[in-house]
Write a protein that holds these residues in place. Structure first.
Motif, short mmCIF file in Angstrom:
data_model
loop_
_atom_site.label_atom_id
_atom_site.label_comp_id
_atom_site.label_asym_id
_atom_site.label_seq_id
_atom_site.Cartn_x
_atom_site.Cartn_y
_atom_site.Cartn_z
N GLY A 1 6.82 4.66 -10.72
CA GLY A 1 6.01 5.28 -9.68
C GLY A 1 5.97 4.49 -8.40
N ASP A 2 5.09 4.93 -7.49
CA ASP A 2 4.96 4.32 -6.17
C ASP A 2 4.38 2.91 -6.29
OD1 ASP A 2 5.62 6.91 -5.34
OD2 ASP A 2 4.41 6.71 -3.53
N TYR A 3 5.05 2.00 -5.64
CA TYR A 3 4.64 0.59 -5.67
C TYR A 3 4.61 0.08 -4.23
CZ TYR A 3 4.78 -4.40 -6.92
OH TYR A 3 4.51 -5.75 -7.05
N ASN A 4 3.50 -0.55 -3.86
CA ASN A 4 3.29 -0.98 -2.47
C ASN A 4 3.07 -2.49 -2.39
OD1 ASN A 4 3.23 1.78 -1.23
ND2 ASN A 4 1.46 1.99 -2.57
N PRO A 5 4.06 -3.29 -2.73
CA PRO A 5 3.87 -4.75 -2.67
C PRO A 5 3.65 -5.25 -1.24
CG PRO A 5 6.18 -4.22 -3.02
CD PRO A 5 5.42 -2.94 -3.18
N ASP A 6 4.07 -4.44 -0.24
CA ASP A 6 3.84 -4.82 1.15
C ASP A 6 2.35 -4.87 1.49
OD1 ASP A 6 4.61 -2.00 0.57
OD2 ASP A 6 3.80 -1.62 2.57
N GLN A 7 1.50 -4.32 0.62
CA GLN A 7 0.05 -4.36 0.83
C GLN A 7 -0.60 -5.54 0.11
OE1 GLN A 7 -1.67 -0.54 -0.21
NE2 GLN A 7 -0.08 0.60 0.90
N TRP A 8 0.21 -6.39 -0.54
CA TRP A 8 -0.34 -7.46 -1.37
C TRP A 8 0.33 -8.79 -1.05
CZ3 TRP A 8 -4.46 -6.38 -4.40
CH2 TRP A 8 -4.72 -5.03 -4.64
N GLN B 1 -0.42 5.66 -8.45
CA GLN B 1 0.34 4.55 -7.97
C GLN B 1 0.44 3.50 -9.07
OE1 GLN B 1 -2.08 2.99 -4.64
NE2 GLN B 1 -3.87 3.89 -5.61
N LEU B 2 1.28 2.47 -8.88
CA LEU B 2 1.41 1.46 -9.93
C LEU B 2 0.30 0.42 -9.86
CD1 LEU B 2 5.28 0.91 -10.17
CD2 LEU B 2 3.80 2.47 -11.45
N ARG B 3 -0.16 0.07 -8.67
CA ARG B 3 -1.32 -0.82 -8.51
C ARG B 3 -2.28 -0.18 -7.52
NH1 ARG B 3 -3.47 -6.07 -8.90
NH2 ARG B 3 -1.71 -6.92 -10.07
N ARG B 4 -3.58 -0.19 -7.85
CA ARG B 4 -4.58 0.42 -6.97
C ARG B 4 -4.70 -0.33 -5.65
NH1 ARG B 4 -10.01 3.46 -8.82
NH2 ARG B 4 -9.31 4.35 -10.78
N SER B 5 -4.79 0.44 -4.57
CA SER B 5 -5.01 -0.16 -3.25
C SER B 5 -6.38 -0.82 -3.20
CB SER B 5 -4.93 0.91 -2.17
OG SER B 5 -3.70 1.60 -2.22
N VAL B 6 -6.48 -1.85 -2.36
CA VAL B 6 -7.75 -2.58 -2.25
C VAL B 6 -8.68 -1.96 -1.22
CG1 VAL B 6 -6.96 -4.23 -0.48
CG2 VAL B 6 -8.71 -4.93 -2.14
N GLY B 7 -8.11 -1.17 -0.30
CA GLY B 7 -8.94 -0.56 0.73
C GLY B 7 -8.38 0.75 1.21
N ALA B 8 -9.12 1.41 2.13
CA ALA B 8 -8.77 2.69 2.74
C ALA B 8 -8.95 3.83 1.74
CB ALA B 8 -7.38 2.67 3.35
N CYS B 9 -8.47 5.02 2.10
CA CYS B 9 -8.91 6.23 1.41
C CYS B 9 -8.33 6.39 0.01
CB CYS B 9 -8.59 7.46 2.26
SG CYS B 9 -6.82 7.78 2.46
N GLU B 10 -7.30 5.62 -0.37
CA GLU B 10 -6.74 5.77 -1.70
C GLU B 10 -7.12 4.64 -2.66
OE1 GLU B 10 -2.86 8.57 -0.80
OE2 GLU B 10 -2.57 6.40 -0.78
N LYS B 11 -8.14 3.88 -2.29
CA LYS B 11 -8.52 2.76 -3.15
C LYS B 11 -9.15 3.22 -4.46
CE LYS B 11 -12.97 1.85 -0.76
NZ LYS B 11 -12.81 2.87 0.31
N TYR B 12 -9.63 4.47 -4.50
CA TYR B 12 -10.19 4.98 -5.75
C TYR B 12 -9.26 5.96 -6.44
CZ TYR B 12 -14.42 2.75 -4.06
OH TYR B 12 -15.32 1.82 -3.60
N HIS B 13 -8.01 6.03 -5.98
CA HIS B 13 -7.01 6.83 -6.67
C HIS B 13 -6.46 6.01 -7.84
CE1 HIS B 13 -3.38 9.16 -7.45
NE2 HIS B 13 -3.80 10.09 -6.62
N GLY B 14 -6.36 6.63 -9.00
CA GLY B 14 -5.98 5.92 -10.22
C GLY B 14 -4.64 5.22 -10.11
N ALA B 15 -4.44 4.23 -10.96
CA ALA B 15 -3.20 3.45 -10.97
C ALA B 15 -2.98 2.88 -12.36
CB ALA B 15 -3.27 2.31 -9.95
N VAL B 16 -1.72 2.54 -12.62
CA VAL B 16 -1.39 1.89 -13.89
C VAL B 16 -2.13 0.56 -13.99
CG1 VAL B 16 0.48 0.91 -15.27
CG2 VAL B 16 0.85 3.05 -14.00
N ILE B 17 -2.11 -0.20 -12.90
CA ILE B 17 -2.85 -1.48 -12.82
C ILE B 17 -4.11 -1.24 -12.02
CG2 ILE B 17 -2.76 -3.90 -12.14
CD1 ILE B 17 0.31 -3.68 -12.23
#
Length: 681
Positions: free
Chosen positions: A13-20, A350-366
C-alpha cells in the motif's frame, strides 16, 4: 499480467517515508516483513520535496528508500507525485490554480487544485514524470508506474474556457452544427462567433438544485463540458504516461480510479491504462452487493482484465460522516471480495498513519502506537501470510459471466441533468437494483459499456438507458435477433448522444426492438405507489408488486403484455412487456418495481436461458463468484454475516485453497465473516 515480475497477489500500500525521520524507516522495514508487505506505493504527494524550486530536483530521499525497499524484498509502485503542485508553482504561475464553479480563483492549498489546461502545470508535471523515469528506469525495485492520484474535479478558468472552444470546434467543425446539437435557438442562444461560447457554471447555465444535483438550462452545453473536462484531465494523464513510457516502455502504467466516480468517463480512460487500479472505501452500512458491483465495474473497464486494488483502509476512514472501525474479520473478508471479483493485488492506504493533517485518523497497518501489538496489525499480518501461501494460483485468472449490465458515464451525466421527470431518479441506484437482484441469486454479471462484445452474453440489461448513442440501437437489434435476451427500463431511448430528443415517439430508436410506444411518463411523489399486476401467473410470480417513482404509459406495437398497472387512470396499461425479435426477445420494465419483483423475476428469466447460480442455494448474505485459470475453476464463498451461514454446493466437490479442507459437495457451513476459495474438481 501485472504480477509477472513478482508472481503472487501483491500485498502492500501507500507509504510516505518522506513524512517521517529516518529512524522510523528501519522500524517500518521490520514491521513490513512481519506483515508480509511486498509492494509499497511511494512518492504520491512528494512533488514539493522533490522539486523545491523551478530548477532544482532532489531525489536523495527517494534513492535511499528505493534501495532500502529493494534490499528488503519489497517492490515499488512508483507515483509521479503530481497530484498536488508545490506552493512555489502557485505563486510563480497562478494559471495552475483552478477557478471553481462559482467563478472564484483558488489559492494554494488542498489537493486536486491544478487546472488541467494550465500550460505551467502540464509542463512541470510532464517534466517531473520524465525526471523520475530517467532516474529509476533500471532500478530493480520498480514494478509499476502510478500517474498522479485520484484524478477529479472541474475547472472554469479562462484557460479552460478557451480550450473548451477548441474542443467544441474539433468535435463539431462549424458553429451551425454546434447550434444544432445544442438546440441553441432555445432562449436566444444562437452563437455567431466561437468567442461567444463560455463555460457552463453558476455564472452562466448551471446551478446547484435539489438534492445537491447540478441543474442546467442547456443540457447539451453542460454535457459537452463534462466530456471536455474528463478529456482534459485524461490529456494530463497521457502526457505523464507517454513520458514514463519513453524510458520504461515495458513497465505497466496506471492511475487509481474511484469506482462509480461521476466526474470522469472511466471507459475512455481505461483505453490508455495498462491495468485498471481503484480505491475501495465502503462504509460500515454499504451493501456488499454495491461494493461487488464496483469491483465488477472496474473489471469491466478493460474487458474483464484483472485489476489492482490500489487502496482500501485496514480499518477506518477519516472522511466519511461516521468513520466506523472494520469489525474483526471484515478487512480480510473485503480483501478477498476484491480478489474474488478480479483483483490481483490487495493494497492499503496507508502503511503508517500520518502524524498530522486531515488523514491522521485514517487507518493504517502501523498505527500511531508504532508497534505490532494491535488488532489491526495482527489481522494484516495474518492476511499477508495467507496471500503468500496462495502464490500464483489465482493471478491473471478470469471472472466468467453470462449476464451483462450496460453502464455509461455520459448517460449518467445526461440523465441526472435532465429537467424532469423526477429528481428521485439516480442512475447508479437504478443500476444497482438490477445488479443486487442477480447478486442475491448468486448469478455473475459483468458491468460493461455498450462498446463491449455482447455476443458473449445470454442476457444484457440496460437500466434507464436514457441516451441511445449512435449505432447502439442497431447493435442491440443485432444481438437480440441472433438469439440474445435484452432488458431495459423506464425512461429509456429518450435522447441521442447530444441530449436531443429522438422524435417520433419514445423509446426512440429502441421502439422497433421493444415493440412498444411510450405516450407519457408519470413521476410519482415520494409517498405515492402504484401496483404491478402480473398476468396469468407469468414466471410463477406473485399476483402483484408495488412500484414507485416513475411510470411509463405505454402501448404495445407487437410486444406481449406480461403485467399491467393496478391503479390510477392508467390502470390496466402495460407495466412489463416482452417482444419477440428474430431469435431473441426484448423486455421492457415500464416502472421502478419494489426490490422483491426483480429478486424473483430476474433469476427466473436467467433460469429459462440456462444461466444458473454458482451454488444450489445459500443463506442470505453469502456471496459467491468464480475465477477461472488454465481450465481450473476457483469458487469463492464469502459470508458477510457476523454469524455462521450455510450454502449448498450441490454436486460440486473440491478443496479450500486456504485451509486444505475437503468439500465433498452438498450442504456446508461457513463461519461468520469467513472465506472459502474452493478449487473445484
Amino acid at each position: 499480467m501485472i504480477n509477472a515480475s513478482k508472481p503472487k497477489i501483491w500485498y502492500g500500500g501507500d507509504y510516505n517515508p518522506d513524512q517521517w525521520e529516518k529512524p522510523v524507516w528501519d522500524e517500518d522495514m521490520r514491521m513490513f516483513k512481519l506483515a508480509g508487505i511486498d509492494v509499497a506505493t511511494l512518492n504520491v504527494f512528494a512533488w514539493a520535496k522533490n522539486q523545491p524550486d523551478e530548477e532544482t530536483y532532489d531525489f536523495g530521499w527517494l534513492d535511499e528508500m528505493m534501495d532500502k525497499l529493494h534490499a528488503e524484498g519489497v517492490g515499488v509502485c512508483l507515483a509521479t507525485s503530481t497530484a498536488a503542485h508545490p506552493a512555489w508553482m502557485a505563486r510563480k504561475y497562478p494559471d495552475v490554480l483552478r477557478v471553481d464553479f462559482n467563478g472564484r480563483k483558488r489559492k494554494f492549498g488542498g489537493r486536486h487544485n491544478s487546472c488541467p489546461n494550465s500550460p505551467a502545470y502540464r509542463k512541470y508535471s510532464t517534466r517531473m514524470a520524465e525526471k523520475l523515469a530517467e532516474r529509476y528506469k533500471d532500478h530493480p525495485a520498480l514494478l509499476v508506474w502510478h500517474i498522479s492520484n485520484e484524478y477529479g474535479g472541474y475547472c472554469y478558468c479562462d484557460n479552460c474556457e478557451a480550450a473548451f472552444r477548441d474542443w467544441v470546434k474539433a468535435r463539431y467543425g462549424t458553429l451551425d452544427e454546434v447550434n444544432r446539437v445544442w438546440n441553441a435557438a432555445f432562449w436566444g442562444h444562437t452563437f455567431h462567433d466561437w468567442e461567444d461560447i463560455v463555460s457552463p457554471s453558476s455564472l452562466s447555465e448551471e446551478w446547484y438544485g435539489a438534492n445537491g444535483r447540478t441543474e442546467t438550462t442547456f443540457q447539451g452545453i453542460s454535457l459537452d463540458y463534462r466530456r471536455f473536462q474528463s478529456d482534459s484531465l485524461l490529456e494530463c494523464y497521457k502526457l505523464e504516461c507517454d513520458a514514463v513510457k519513453t524510458y520504461t516502455p515495458d513497465l505497466p502504467v496506471t492511475t487509481n480510479l474511484m469506482g462509480a466516480f461521476k466526474d470522469l468517463d472511466y471507459y475512455k480512460w481505461a483505453k490508455h491504462m495498462d491495468v485498471v487500479s481503484w480505491d475501495n472505501y465502503p462504509a460500515l452500512d454499504t451493501p456488499p452487493s454495491y461494493t461487488a458491483m464496483m469491483h465488477d465495474l472496474m473489471r469491466g473497464l478493460k474487458g474483464g482484465q484483472p485489476f489492482m486494488l490500489m487502496e482500501q483502509t485496514p480499518s477506518q476512514q477519516n472522511w466519511q460522516p461516521y468513520n466506523s472501525l472494520k469489525r474483526p474479520g471484515v478487512m480480510r473478508l473485503w480483501s478477498y471480495q476484491a480478489v474474488a471479483r478480479g483483483a490481483d493485488t490487495v493494497m492499503f492506504f496507508q502503511l503508517r498513519r500520518s502524524v498530522g493533517a486531515c488523514e491522521k485518523y485514517h487507518g493504517a497497518v502501523i498505527e500511531h502506537v508504532g508497534h505490532e501489538n494491535t488488532r489491526v496489525f495482527r489481522e494484516c499480518a495474518a492476511l499477508g501470510e495467507e496471500l503468500g501461501k496462495l502464490g500464483d494460483a489465482l493471478i491473471d485468472s478470469a471472472v466468467k459471466a453470462k449476464v451483462a449490465i450496460l453502464f455509461d458515464w455520459e448517460n449518467w451525466w445526461a440523465l441526472e441533468m435532465s429537467s424532469g421527470p423526477t429528481i428521485a431518479l439516480r442512475y447508479v441506484d437504478e443500476a444497482h437494483k438490477f445488479y443486487d437482484a442477480l447478486y442475491r441469486a448468486g448469478i455473475a454479471a459483468d458491468v460493461v459499456s455498450a462498446e463491449a462484445d455482447l455476443d458473449a452474453y445470454d442476457l444484457v440489461i440496460a437500466p434507464v438507458m436514457y441516451m441511445t448513442k449512435r449505432g447502439v440501437a442497431a447493435k442491440l437489434e443485432q444481438y437480440t435477433r441472433a438469439g440474445g435476451t435484452f432488458v431495459t427500463t423506464y425512461f429509456s431511448g429518450i435522447v441521442d448522444e447530444n441530449d436531443l430528443v429522438t422524435l417520433g415517439g419514445y423509446p426512440g430508436e429502441l421502439r422497433s426492438l421493444l415493440g412498444i410506444w411510450a405516450e407519457e411518463i408519470d413521476a410519482l411523489l415520494p409517498e405515492q405507489r402504484n401496483r404491478i399486476v402480473v398476468k396469468d401467473g407469468a414466471f410463477g410470480l406473485k399476483p402483484e408488486y408495488e412500484c414507485s417513482m416513475i411510470c411509463d404509459l405505454i402501448h404495445t406495437e407487437g410486444a406481449e403484455v406480461k403485467a399491467v398497472y393496478g391503479d390510477d387512470f392508467y390502470a390496466g396499461m402495460p407495466a412489463l412487456t416482452v417482444n419477440k425479435f428474430g431469435d431473441g426477445e426484448a423486455w421492457y420494465v415500464a416502472t421502478s418495481p419494489e426490490p422483491s419483483f426483480l429478486q424473483e423475476w430476474l433469476p427466473k428469466l436467467c433460469a429459462e436461458r440456462g444461466i444458473e447460480p454458482l451454488v444450489a442455494s445459500a443463506s442470505e448474505g453469502v456471496e459467491t463468484t468464480l475465477r477461472v485459470k488454465d481450465g481450473k475453476e476457483y469458487l469463492f464463498v464469502l459470508n458477510h454475516n457476523a454469524q455462521a451461514a450455510s450454502f449448498d454446493l450441490g454436486n460440486r466437490v473440491g478443496a479450500d485453497l486456504l485451509t486444505g479442507r475437503e468439500l465433498p459437495g452438498g450442504m456446508a457451513e461457513l463461519a461468520g465473516r469467513d472465506v472459502l476459495i474452493v478449487r473445484l474438481k
